[in-house]
Design an enzyme around this catalytic site. Structure first.
Site, PDB file in Angstrom:
ATOM      1  N   GLY A 188      39.230  -5.817  33.544  1.00 38.05           N
ATOM      2  CA  GLY A 188      40.636  -6.032  33.257  1.00 38.05           C
ATOM      3  C   GLY A 188      40.809  -7.244  32.375  1.00 38.05           C
ATOM      4  N   GLY A 189      42.049  -7.659  32.199  1.00 38.50           N
ATOM      5  CA  GLY A 189      42.326  -8.773  31.327  1.00 38.50           C
ATOM      6  C   GLY A 189      41.715 -10.076  31.797  1.00 38.50           C
ATOM      7  N   MET A 190      41.700 -10.293  33.119  1.00 38.12           N
ATOM      8  CA  MET A 190      41.207 -11.569  33.617  1.00 38.12           C
ATOM      9  C   MET A 190      40.151 -11.414  34.701  1.00 38.12           C
ATOM     10  SD  MET A 190      44.672 -12.664  35.681  1.00 38.12           S
ATOM     11  CE  MET A 190      43.950 -13.749  36.881  1.00 38.12           C
ATOM     12  N   VAL A 246      35.505  -5.718  37.862  1.00 35.48           N
ATOM     13  CA  VAL A 246      35.437  -5.062  39.169  1.00 35.48           C
ATOM     14  C   VAL A 246      34.043  -4.457  39.340  1.00 35.48           C
ATOM     15  CG1 VAL A 246      36.458  -3.353  40.703  1.00 35.48           C
ATOM     16  CG2 VAL A 246      37.898  -4.541  39.052  1.00 35.48           C
ATOM     17  N   LYS A 278      36.541  -7.629  43.075  1.00 32.47           N
ATOM     18  CA  LYS A 278      37.175  -8.072  41.836  1.00 32.47           C
ATOM     19  C   LYS A 278      36.832  -9.544  41.639  1.00 32.47           C
ATOM     20  CE  LYS A 278      41.162  -6.574  40.482  1.00 32.47           C
ATOM     21  NZ  LYS A 278      42.611  -6.293  40.329  1.00 32.47           N
ATOM     22  N   ASP A 314      54.042  -4.262  37.384  1.00 29.05           N
ATOM     23  CA  ASP A 314      53.180  -3.614  36.393  1.00 29.05           C
ATOM     24  C   ASP A 314      52.877  -2.183  36.815  1.00 29.05           C
ATOM     25  OD1 ASP A 314      49.921  -4.291  34.887  1.00 29.05           O
ATOM     26  OD2 ASP A 314      51.748  -3.428  34.051  1.00 29.05           O
TER      27      ASP A 314
END
Length: 710
Positions: A21-23, A26, A41, A135
């Site tokens: 993901g963006g930050m 996983v 994560k 989101d």
């Protein structure tokens, strides 16, 4: 740096990377204490030293850990080890709703509504715990192999307090609500809007607003009317269309006010899809001043005395500027009823009139005060806490920034002070000062005084003591890992190494260093170098789909970044694999490029064995009464009752040749008739002649036979 095979938290063995993901990344891991597979994560290494990202990561964990619901990906554990921040979550094996929509082009109405109900139930549970997702999009909705729908990635969710919440634009722009696009107030109804857009995409296979830039799309969310999903799929029922419209109203007050309300209408649409039961309420219209209609006036007249009815009616008409325009089109019989009502004799209630008058005056004062406040705020007359409030058509809530009290850090070691500030939600920045008054590495002062209230994520500059023997950090960027380590260690520093992918830097060479080159740092302090692993490996590992149903195998391949190729049906000797995948064109565990076609074969079950029988059938000599030349009926029958031969013959052997027999055995049946001739005898004593008549006896002979497998 997370590596495959390592164990974190003394229990979670990292098995493979399954997403990014963006930050955060996983990973699939195995919990050795509970002997189960989980998803871990992990905050990306480049963000782990940034307090803002650490704070967001911590908020995600705290928010999601309080949620336990069948339609939400559950959080099991949160931890930090050696600078690695991680969250342990439920491992859901399945496919994202986004990929599911892409695979099917668009979903049926019933399937879309069923998924929407499950998503709504999950979000409702979050809202009940004062958690707003912010989101909601198909990428954050997972459909498990069992068909269970789960909402995941509360990565930017924030616990809602009783105060108002303001936020910057969050989430994906295709699904963002108008208030989020403006960067203003967002609450539970923002999630309802995003779910409405998601429903639109499920039903039509496309998003309602698109554009060349994110700004263009955001403006469309704010200004343009939502197109009807029926424009693209005419068979969508009216109730479903209206549900989508109500979810996606520009004003939050015109949307569903809770997920519970939405769930009720979604269930109703399943039972009565063509019924127009969805009601969009305009709160402004509901609360607005309106003229009194004929029926309203008639009702008022019923409460007046006969003697004062006409006089009171005239007063009310004058005070409220009553207009006849509203009822010029009324039927004559309605007008007659109106005047008849004026003549009715009812009791007059002076107390009720006094109360009504007082309430009207209070309402007028409130409305006037609100108008003055809004106008004044638009011209900058009302400001709170020095923050400007931009004029807008919709009332905005005043931003309430959470603040914390600064703690004492002077005299603490720099590492201790950094940890304390990060836990408090503040961002430490380090600068060194040469001094003999403090030991090296001890905080001399902070930019904020102890006890001072500061907003979360405020940068706190810590001045740290550096001995007079400060060392200039040498330049190692662009050098090999071994060379850089050698240079730094010779300069008296301790080297920490992190790794990351970088297509621009050769594998094994330094991408960056911290502190930067040519700055001064205490001798013996740590220097972190980030070493390139080269371009990120785009190959993926082929999963094992043997034993899965065709649909589950497709889902597994899709989730692994692969594509299902040709699927054929074959016979397979293992009966347990019937209707399941029995072959895949790439071996399990091999690495292939993303998108590689994986051919599969689905078992029809064990192939049916066939048998043949090619023999010469001999005469039924088992019966002693059989005589050569007798006429015999010969029948050959398989064990499953299939008759292969039925003939009558007096000549043996009989040659037969049969193939494709489905039974391994059978019988041959012989039927023949034994006839005895009449005889005549003479009694010697009397000389009398005795005649014995002939007989006819049916005989049957059964012979067991075994066929030969082909």
């Amino acid at each position: 740096m997370i590596k495959i095979g390592m164990i974190i938290g003394d229990r979670y063995e990292i098995l493979e990377k399954i997403g990014t993901g963006g930050m955060s990344d996983v990973y699939k891991a195995k919990d050795h204490k509970l002997n189960r597979f989980v998803a871990v994560k992990v905050l990306k290494q480049e963000f782990s030293e940034n307090a803002n990202f650490v704070s967001k990561f911590r908020i995600e964990a705290q928010a999601a850990a309080g949620l336990m619901h069948p339609n939400i990906v559950n959080v099991y554990d949160v931890g930090e080890e050696g600078g690695i921040y991680y969250i342990v979550m439920e491992l859901v094996e399945g496919i994202t709703l986004k990929k599911y929509i892409e695979k099917k082009a668009r979903l049926s109405v019933k399937e879309a509504i069923s998924i929407a109900i499950q998503v709504s139930m999950g979000i409702e549970a979050a809202h009940n715990n004062h958690i707003i997702h912010r989101d909601i999009k198909p990428q954050n909705i997972i459909i498990s192999k069992e068909g269970k729908v789960k909402v995941t990635d509360f990565g930017i969710a924030k616990a809602a307090t009783s105060n108002t919440i303001t936020s910057n634009v969050m989430g994906s722009v295709h699904y963002t609500s108008p208030e989020q696009a403006r960067g203003g107030y967002s609450d539970e109804k923002s999630d309802i809007y995003s779910l409405g857009i998601t429903m639109f995409e499920m039903l039509t296979g496309r998003v309602p607003f698109n554009g060349e830039t994110t700004v263009a799309i955001a403006i469309k969310h704010i200004q343009e009317e939502l197109p009807s999903p029926r424009d693209y799929v005419p068979e969508i029922p009216i109730s479903v269309e209206q549900i989508v419209f109500k979810c996606c109203q520009k004003s939050p007050d015109r949307r569903y006010q809770s997920m519970g309300e939405l769930i009720v209408d979604l269930k109703q649409s399943l039972m009565n899809p063509d019924e127009d039961f969805v009601k969009v309420i305009d709160p402004d219209e509901e609360a607005s001043t309106r003229m009194i209609t004929d029926k309203d006036m008639a009702q008022i007249k019923k409460q007046s005395d006969r003697r004062d009815s006409m006089e009171e009616a005239m007063r009310l008409r004058k005070d409220t500027k009553y207009s006849r325009d509203e009822y010029e089109d009324e039927e004559d019989d309605d007008e007659e009823e109106y005047y008849e009502d004026e003549e009715e004799d009812d009791d007059y209630d002076p107390k009720m009139e006094k109360i009504t008058t007082v309430l009207a005056v209070v309402a007028a004062l409130l409305v006037g005060g609100i108008i003055i406040f809004l106008v004044g705020r638009a011209f900058g007359m009302f400001q709170f806490g020095g923050s400007e409030v931009a004029p807008t058509k919709e009332p905005q809530q005043t931003e309430q920034t959470e603040q914390v009290a600064m703690i004492a850090v002077t005299g603490k070691s720099v590492d201790e002070a950094k940890r304390a500030l990060l836990e408090l939600g503040l961002t430490p920045e380090i600068q060194y000062e040469v001094t003999d008054a403090y030991d090296e590495g001890i905080v001399i002062k902070a930019s904020v005084s102890e006890g001072e209230m500061v907003p979360l994520n405020t940068n706190i500059i810590l001045t740290v003591a550096e001995g007079s023997n400060g060392v200039t950090v040498p330049t190692v960027t662009g050098k090999s890992k071994s060379e850089a380590t050698s240079i730094l260690e010779k300069a008296g520093f301790v080297v920490n190494v992190t790794e990351s992918y970088d297509s621009a830097v050769q594998n094994g060479y330094v991408i960056s260093q911290s502190p930067e080159a040519e700055t001064t740092a205490p001798a013996g302090s740590s220097i972190t170098i980030r070493v390139s692993q080269g371009a990120e490996d785009t190959k993926v590992r082929v999963p094992n789909v043997i034993g899965l149903s065709e649909m589950d195998a497709i889902v597994s391949l899709t989730e692994s970044g692969l594509t299902a190729g040709s699927i054929t049906q074959v016979h397979h000797e293992d009966a347990a694999l019937t209707d399941k995948v029995c072959y895949q064109s790439y071996s399990v565990g091999s690495y292939v490029d993303k998108g590689t076609l994986i051919d599969m074969k689905v078992s029809l079950g064990p192939e049916e064995a066939t048998y043949s029988y090619a023999e010469s059938i001999s005469a039924p000599t088992e019966d002693a009464d059989y005589q050569n030349g007798m006429s015999v009926t010969v029948t050959v029958t398989t064990a499953d009752g299939t008759q292969l031969l039925s003939t009558q013959t007096s000549s043996f052997p009989v040659s037969v040749n049969y193939k494709g027999i489905k039974s391994p055995s059978g019988t041959i049946t012989f039927k023949f008739t034994v006839i005895t001739q009449a005889t005549t005898t003479t009694d010697p004593d009397t000389g009398e002649t005795v005649t014995t008549e002939g007989t006819s006896t049916e005989k049957t002979v059964v012979r067991e036979i075994t066929f030969v497998r082909e």
